[in-house]
Design a protein around this motif. Structure first.
Motif, PDB file in Angstrom:
ATOM      1  N   GLU A  92      -5.588 -23.031  67.398  1.00 42.15           N
ATOM      2  CA  GLU A  92      -5.373 -22.962  65.951  1.00 42.15           C
ATOM      3  C   GLU A  92      -5.221 -24.359  65.352  1.00 42.15           C
ATOM      4  N   SER A 104     -11.613 -23.721  60.505  1.00 44.72           N
ATOM      5  CA  SER A 104     -10.880 -23.901  59.246  1.00 44.72           C
ATOM      6  C   SER A 104     -11.839 -24.011  58.071  1.00 44.72           C
ATOM      7  N   ASN A 108     -13.076 -18.011  62.107  1.00 41.83           N
ATOM      8  CA  ASN A 108     -13.095 -17.953  63.570  1.00 41.83           C
ATOM      9  C   ASN A 108     -14.433 -17.442  64.115  1.00 41.83           C
ATOM     10  N   ASN A 236       2.009 -25.606  71.129  1.00 42.08           N
ATOM     11  CA  ASN A 236       1.276 -24.441  71.616  1.00 42.08           C
ATOM     12  C   ASN A 236       1.720 -24.001  73.010  1.00 42.08           C
TER      13      ASN A 236
END
Length: 324
Positions: A92, A104, A108, A236
């Motif tokens: 992400e 972005s 996706n 993450n």
């Protein structure tokens, strides 16, 4: 040769590569074309194709670089870029190399398709090299990427990950491509199997050092220099060398990780703990060990400035270390 002069040895070749990359990924669909062009316009270090060209110069008669060597350098960068598109979706990540990521910019679905498209394009160009051994060597890398992502996903926020598991994951995600492309370049120069393997070992350890330094930069670098937010891996739950070394001496870091940085300030707190301990130094020492292993695998007969390509292969290790 100073470290900043390394890429001057292959400067002209990299200019050709940059020009060719955009035309190679030209897709019929305008969005796929725009997504691909967006990626390559962002630039990047180009260290992978540079290594392919340097190995080609060092191993070819009269330092001549064949069209196949040039095409392998291009294929290497396309494969690497495809992996980044998928990585950015999984992690992400909103920016990469200082520009907005494909998912972005679009979504996706488009990003996954763009990554798949680049992998497919690289496979087509790879097959057209008409060298089965190179095809086998490079195509294995794509399965290694998937293996690395799966391993990373299974080890998220695990404070019990071993250093061996981290190195294995780093091999699959980064070093595999660099090792295979260095070996592939030697294959295209028609070197014997033993010498081809020498360049594979060189690429493997240069790749591991590169990943370790990149992981250090994720902790201590600035967003401006990284092209993405500091601490992205940590946030993450992807634990890297600096964090793993620090875990052995700081129980507070283990607590923050196992609670998955539940508070907004926890990632910053973890970065401070890592920077205040010995984790950064130990990680850099580990990178230096891999660089020394890489250098010691190269032909030992001509480490001086007269053989620019061989000397540049040696100095790439110093260049990597100087990134921090």
């Amino acid at each position: 040769m100073k470290t900043q002069e390394i890429f001057t040895v292959v400067e002209d070749e990299l200019k050709i590569l940059n020009k060719n990359l955009k035309s190679m990924v030209g897709a019929r669909h305008p969005i796929l074309h725009a997504a691909s062009e967006h990626l390559f316009s962002a630039g990047g270090k180009r260290i992978r194709p540079a290594l392919v060209i340097l190995v080609a110069q060092q191993t070819s008669r009269n330092k001549e670089i064949s069209p196949s060597h040039r095409r392998l350098a291009e294929i290497t960068e396309i494969i690497h870029t495809a992996s980044l598109v998928h990585d950015d979706v999984i992690d992400e990540c909103m920016t990469r190399r200082g520009v907005t990521t494909v998912h972005s910019l679009y979504n996706n679905k488009i990003a996954i398709l763009a990554g798949d498209f680049l992998f497919a394009q690289s496979s087509w160009y790879l097959a057209n090299l008409d060298n089965l051994n190179v095809v086998k060597t490079i195509s294995k890398v794509i399965t290694d990427f998937a293996e690395g992502e799966v391993r990373q996903g299974m080890l998220q926020f695990s404070s019990h990950i071993s250093m061996n598991e981290y190195i294995e994951k780093s091999f699959y995600k980064t070093a595999s491509l660099i090792a295979a492309s260095c070996q592939g370049s030697a294959m295209l120069s028609n070197l014997n199997h033993s010498t081809q393997n020498t360049y594979y070992i060189y690429g493997k350890h240069i790749g591991l050092a590169f990943q370790i330094i990149d992981d250090i930069l994720d902790i201590i670098g600035s967003k401006q220099n990284l092209g993405k937010p500091t601490g992205s891996d940590l946030k993450n739950g992807n634990l890297t060398a600096p964090a793993l070394f620090t875990l052995a001496e700081q129980l507070e870091l283990q607590y923050l990780i196992e609670n998955e940085f539940e508070n907004d300030s926890d990632v910053e707190k973890a970065i401070t703990i890592i920077c205040d301990g010995q984790g950064i130094k130990k990680a850099k020492d580990l990178a230096e060990e891999h660089i020394q292993t890489a250098i010691s695998s190269l032909p030992q007969n001509n480490f001086h400035n007269e053989d620019e390509s061989l000397y540049a292969l040696v100095m790439i290790g110093e260049y990597i270390l100087q990134q921090i």
